[in-house]
Design an enzyme around this catalytic site. Structure first.
Site, PDB file in Angstrom:
ATOM      1  N   HIS A 133      -8.498   1.421  -3.848  1.00  0.00           N
ATOM      2  CA  HIS A 133      -9.416   1.267  -2.711  1.00  0.00           C
ATOM      3  C   HIS A 133     -10.041   2.629  -2.459  1.00  0.00           C
ATOM      4  O   HIS A 133      -9.389   3.519  -1.922  1.00  0.00           O
ATOM      5  CB  HIS A 133      -8.588   0.747  -1.517  1.00  0.00           C
ATOM      6  CG  HIS A 133      -9.320   0.707  -0.219  1.00  0.00           C
ATOM      7  ND1 HIS A 133      -8.663   0.535   0.987  1.00  0.00           N
ATOM      8  CD2 HIS A 133     -10.637   0.791   0.076  1.00  0.00           C
ATOM      9  CE1 HIS A 133      -9.562   0.535   1.974  1.00  0.00           C
ATOM     10  NE2 HIS A 133     -10.757   0.693   1.441  1.00  0.00           N
ATOM     11  N   MET A 154     -12.005   5.109  -0.617  1.00  0.00           N
ATOM     12  CA  MET A 154     -12.599   5.479   0.677  1.00  0.00           C
ATOM     13  C   MET A 154     -13.194   6.857   0.502  1.00  0.00           C
ATOM     14  O   MET A 154     -12.730   7.858   1.063  1.00  0.00           O
ATOM     15  CB  MET A 154     -11.514   5.455   1.770  1.00  0.00           C
ATOM     16  CG  MET A 154     -11.115   4.037   2.157  1.00  0.00           C
ATOM     17  SD  MET A 154      -9.520   3.992   2.996  1.00  0.00           S
ATOM     18  CE  MET A 154      -8.428   3.895   1.573  1.00  0.00           C
ATOM     19  N   MET A 197      -8.639   8.647  -0.494  1.00  0.00           N
ATOM     20  CA  MET A 197      -9.433   9.152   0.640  1.00  0.00           C
ATOM     21  C   MET A 197      -9.882  10.578   0.356  1.00  0.00           C
ATOM     22  O   MET A 197      -9.111  11.371  -0.188  1.00  0.00           O
ATOM     23  CB  MET A 197      -8.585   9.148   1.917  1.00  0.00           C
ATOM     24  CG  MET A 197      -7.976   7.793   2.242  1.00  0.00           C
ATOM     25  SD  MET A 197      -7.163   7.843   3.844  1.00  0.00           S
ATOM     26  CE  MET A 197      -6.349   6.238   3.842  1.00  0.00           C
ATOM     27  N   GLY A 205      -8.588   4.969   7.023  1.00  0.00           N
ATOM     28  CA  GLY A 205      -8.206   6.377   7.152  1.00  0.00           C
ATOM     29  C   GLY A 205      -6.713   6.597   7.357  1.00  0.00           C
ATOM     30  O   GLY A 205      -6.180   7.596   6.907  1.00  0.00           O
ATOM     31  N   PHE A 206      -6.072   5.656   8.005  1.00  0.00           N
ATOM     32  CA  PHE A 206      -4.654   5.860   8.329  1.00  0.00           C
ATOM     33  C   PHE A 206      -3.875   4.559   8.243  1.00  0.00           C
ATOM     34  O   PHE A 206      -4.424   3.482   8.493  1.00  0.00           O
ATOM     35  CB  PHE A 206      -4.525   6.437   9.747  1.00  0.00           C
ATOM     36  CG  PHE A 206      -5.260   7.740   9.905  1.00  0.00           C
ATOM     37  CD1 PHE A 206      -4.666   8.942   9.508  1.00  0.00           C
ATOM     38  CD2 PHE A 206      -6.560   7.758  10.391  1.00  0.00           C
ATOM     39  CE1 PHE A 206      -5.363  10.140   9.611  1.00  0.00           C
ATOM     40  CE2 PHE A 206      -7.260   8.960  10.499  1.00  0.00           C
ATOM     41  CZ  PHE A 206      -6.662  10.149  10.111  1.00  0.00           C
ATOM     42  N   GLY A 207      -2.597   4.692   7.954  1.00  0.00           N
ATOM     43  CA  GLY A 207      -1.706   3.542   8.007  1.00  0.00           C
ATOM     44  C   GLY A 207      -1.210   3.344   9.432  1.00  0.00           C
ATOM     45  O   GLY A 207      -1.423   4.193  10.310  1.00  0.00           O
ATOM     46  N   GLY A 208      -0.569   2.213   9.639  1.00  0.00           N
ATOM     47  CA  GLY A 208       0.120   1.981  10.906  1.00  0.00           C
ATOM     48  C   GLY A 208      -0.771   1.773  12.117  1.00  0.00           C
ATOM     49  O   GLY A 208      -0.322   1.951  13.245  1.00  0.00           O
ATOM     50  N   HIS A 215      -1.447  -1.428  -4.152  1.00  0.00           N
ATOM     51  CA  HIS A 215      -2.674  -0.971  -3.494  1.00  0.00           C
ATOM     52  C   HIS A 215      -2.637   0.545  -3.340  1.00  0.00           C
ATOM     53  O   HIS A 215      -1.709   1.105  -2.757  1.00  0.00           O
ATOM     54  CB  HIS A 215      -2.785  -1.658  -2.125  1.00  0.00           C
ATOM     55  CG  HIS A 215      -4.057  -1.398  -1.395  1.00  0.00           C
ATOM     56  ND1 HIS A 215      -5.232  -2.094  -1.649  1.00  0.00           N
ATOM     57  CD2 HIS A 215      -4.356  -0.527  -0.407  1.00  0.00           C
ATOM     58  CE1 HIS A 215      -6.177  -1.665  -0.840  1.00  0.00           C
ATOM     59  NE2 HIS A 215      -5.689  -0.702  -0.075  1.00  0.00           N
ATOM     60  N   SER A 274       0.850  -1.189   0.000  1.00  0.00           N
ATOM     61  CA  SER A 274       0.000   0.000   0.000  1.00  0.00           C
ATOM     62  C   SER A 274       0.881   1.232   0.000  1.00  0.00           C
ATOM     63  O   SER A 274       1.621   1.486   0.967  1.00  0.00           O
ATOM     64  CB  SER A 274      -0.896   0.004   1.232  1.00  0.00           C
ATOM     65  OG  SER A 274      -1.433   1.306   1.401  1.00  0.00           O
ATOM     66  N   GLY A 300       1.032  -1.600   4.301  1.00  0.00           N
ATOM     67  CA  GLY A 300       1.618  -0.281   4.084  1.00  0.00           C
ATOM     68  C   GLY A 300       2.830  -0.081   4.958  1.00  0.00           C
ATOM     69  O   GLY A 300       3.977  -0.134   4.509  1.00  0.00           O
ATOM     70  N   MET A 348     -11.635  -4.920   5.926  1.00  0.00           N
ATOM     71  CA  MET A 348     -10.814  -3.944   6.663  1.00  0.00           C
ATOM     72  C   MET A 348     -10.544  -4.486   8.059  1.00  0.00           C
ATOM     73  O   MET A 348     -11.474  -4.800   8.806  1.00  0.00           O
ATOM     74  CB  MET A 348     -11.545  -2.597   6.788  1.00  0.00           C
ATOM     75  CG  MET A 348     -11.641  -1.769   5.522  1.00  0.00           C
ATOM     76  SD  MET A 348     -10.089  -1.470   4.659  1.00  0.00           S
ATOM     77  CE  MET A 348      -9.108  -0.617   5.910  1.00  0.00           C
ATOM     78  N   ASP A 374      -4.632   3.823  -1.974  1.00  0.00           N
ATOM     79  CA  ASP A 374      -5.670   4.264  -1.039  1.00  0.00           C
ATOM     80  C   ASP A 374      -6.152   5.662  -1.394  1.00  0.00           C
ATOM     81  O   ASP A 374      -5.394   6.623  -1.302  1.00  0.00           O
ATOM     82  CB  ASP A 374      -5.116   4.262   0.390  1.00  0.00           C
ATOM     83  CG  ASP A 374      -4.993   2.852   0.930  1.00  0.00           C
ATOM     84  OD1 ASP A 374      -5.989   2.118   0.880  1.00  0.00           O
ATOM     85  OD2 ASP A 374      -3.888   2.482   1.390  1.00  0.00           O
ATOM     86  N   ASP A 433      -6.857  -5.754   4.809  1.00  0.00           N
ATOM     87  CA  ASP A 433      -6.193  -4.446   4.781  1.00  0.00           C
ATOM     88  C   ASP A 433      -6.209  -3.819   6.167  1.00  0.00           C
ATOM     89  O   ASP A 433      -7.270  -3.539   6.717  1.00  0.00           O
ATOM     90  CB  ASP A 433      -6.950  -3.551   3.782  1.00  0.00           C
ATOM     91  CG  ASP A 433      -6.290  -2.201   3.554  1.00  0.00           C
ATOM     92  OD1 ASP A 433      -5.197  -1.961   4.081  1.00  0.00           O
ATOM     93  OD2 ASP A 433      -6.902  -1.384   2.822  1.00  0.00           O
ATOM     94  N   GLY A 434      -5.011  -3.587   6.702  1.00  0.00           N
ATOM     95  CA  GLY A 434      -4.893  -2.874   7.969  1.00  0.00           C
ATOM     96  C   GLY A 434      -4.171  -3.695   9.024  1.00  0.00           C
ATOM     97  O   GLY A 434      -4.637  -4.757   9.424  1.00  0.00           O
ATOM     98  N   GLY A 435      -3.011  -3.210   9.437  1.00  0.00           N
ATOM     99  CA  GLY A 435      -2.279  -3.881  10.511  1.00  0.00           C
ATOM    100  C   GLY A 435      -1.682  -5.218  10.119  1.00  0.00           C
ATOM    101  O   GLY A 435      -1.328  -6.012  10.989  1.00  0.00           O
TER     102      GLY A 435
HETATM  103  C1  DX5 Z   1      -6.107   2.295   5.673  1.00  0.00           C
HETATM  104  C2  DX5 Z   1      -5.759   1.885   4.278  1.00  0.00           C
HETATM  105  C3  DX5 Z   1      -4.706   0.857   4.206  1.00  0.00           C
HETATM  106  C4  DX5 Z   1      -3.400   1.246   4.815  1.00  0.00           C
HETATM  107  C5  DX5 Z   1      -2.929   0.061   5.591  1.00  0.00           C
HETATM  108  O1  DX5 Z   1      -7.254   3.069   5.660  1.00  0.00           O
HETATM  109  O2  DX5 Z   1      -6.886   1.374   3.602  1.00  0.00           O
HETATM  110  O3  DX5 Z   1      -4.517   0.360   2.894  1.00  0.00           O
HETATM  111  O4  DX5 Z   1      -2.403   1.615   3.909  1.00  0.00           O
HETATM  112  O5  DX5 Z   1      -1.843   0.448   6.318  1.00  0.00           O
HETATM  113  P1  DX5 Z   1      -1.054  -0.506   7.305  1.00  0.00           P
HETATM  114  O6  DX5 Z   1      -0.628  -1.719   6.541  1.00  0.00           O
HETATM  115  O7  DX5 Z   1       0.051   0.361   7.732  1.00  0.00           O
HETATM  116  O8  DX5 Z   1      -2.002  -0.848   8.431  1.00  0.00           O
HETATM  117 ZN    ZN Z   2      -6.502   0.287   1.637  1.00  0.00          ZN
END
Ligand code: DX5
Ligand code: ZN
Length: 223
Positions: A65, A67, A36, A141-144, A32, A7, A196, A136, A34, A174-176
């Site tokens: 993706h 959002m 937003m 909304g956010f990475g990490g 991927h 991502s 990501g 999800m 994202d 997707d996520g974590g």
């Molecule tokens: C979050 C995004 C993800 C994001 C995942 O809203 O949809 O694609 O990049 O990030 P990580 O892998 O850091 O959780």
């Molecule tokens: Zn995503």
């Protein structure tokens, strides 16, 4: 077969082409993207112009993706920019069937996304139309962010529904997704692994992509 979908949300945008190339060398096979809008999710990122630039640079599928609150208004623009896969949120689409039809009509692979609080059983009627379902495992909304562990039950349930209905859609998560969660995610039945922070966060995307994919493949072999 498990695939790694880096991502770019966590990439260094000033060196995006290099970052994507490094993630690709590390074994990433889907990019991927994202998108937003600051409305459906509390963050703003990128749109069709970045997809258009990436399209010239990589042959890998661009997995967009969305959002965003009104995805139907932008599906054409993503198709024109060169997106291969487009996924829309169940929660953002009043007429989900119509949105999926629009994506397919534009010659792209359609995906549907569910937020952590949305049951996968709500998707049963439209599953025959989709190429992938994106679960999800954080609030978008956010990475990490930290992986929400009940997502594993949702992935298992989706795999069960797929078996029962004899369908072939792919299960994306997707996520974590990181070194400490990837094995569980794969064993639950996810095949498309979005990552990501785990790929780009430490500034060595090639190595980190490779190690994450290796861990995923080991878990796949143990299933
Ligand atoms: C979050 C995004 C993800 C994001 C995942 O809203 O949809 O694609 O990049 O990030 P990580 O892998 O850091 O959780
Ligand atoms: Zn995503």
């Amino acid at each position: 077969m498990v695939e790694l979908c880096p991502s770019i949300l966590s990439a260094d945008f000033a060196h995006l082409a290099d970052q994507v190339a490094a993630a690709e060398r590390g074994g990433g096979t889907v990019i991927h993207v994202d998108v937003m809008d600051g409305h459906f999710v509390p963050n703003i990122t990128i749109g069709p112009p970045v997809v258009k630039s990436l399209r010239k640079f990589t042959k890998l599928p661009l997995d967009c993706h969305l959002m965003i609150s009104n995805p139907n208004d932008y599906i054409g623009a993503f198709a024109e920019a060169g997106a291969d896969w487009v996924s829309v949120h169940y929660e953002a689409c009043t007429h989900l069937h119509r949105s999926l039809e629009m994506i397919i009509h534009h010659g792209m692979k359609a995906g549907v996304v569910v937020n952590p609080a949305t049951r996968v059983d709500l998707l049963i009627e439209i599953l025959p139309m989709v190429h992938h379902v994106l679960v999800m495992s954080v609030n978008p909304g956010f990475g990490g962010q930290e992986f929400i562990s009940f997502s594993l039950d949702k992935i298992r349930r989706l795999a069960q529904i797929r078996r029962e209905l004899g369908l072939a859609f792919r299960i994306e998560v997707d996520g974590g997704v990181a070194h400490d969660t990837v094995a569980q995610v794969v064993k639950a039945g996810a095949e498309l692994l979005v990552a990501g922070n785990a790929v780009f966060g430490a500034g060595k995307p090639e190595q980190d992509a490779r190690e994450l994919l290796e861990a995923a493949r080991r878990a796949d072999g143990e299933r």
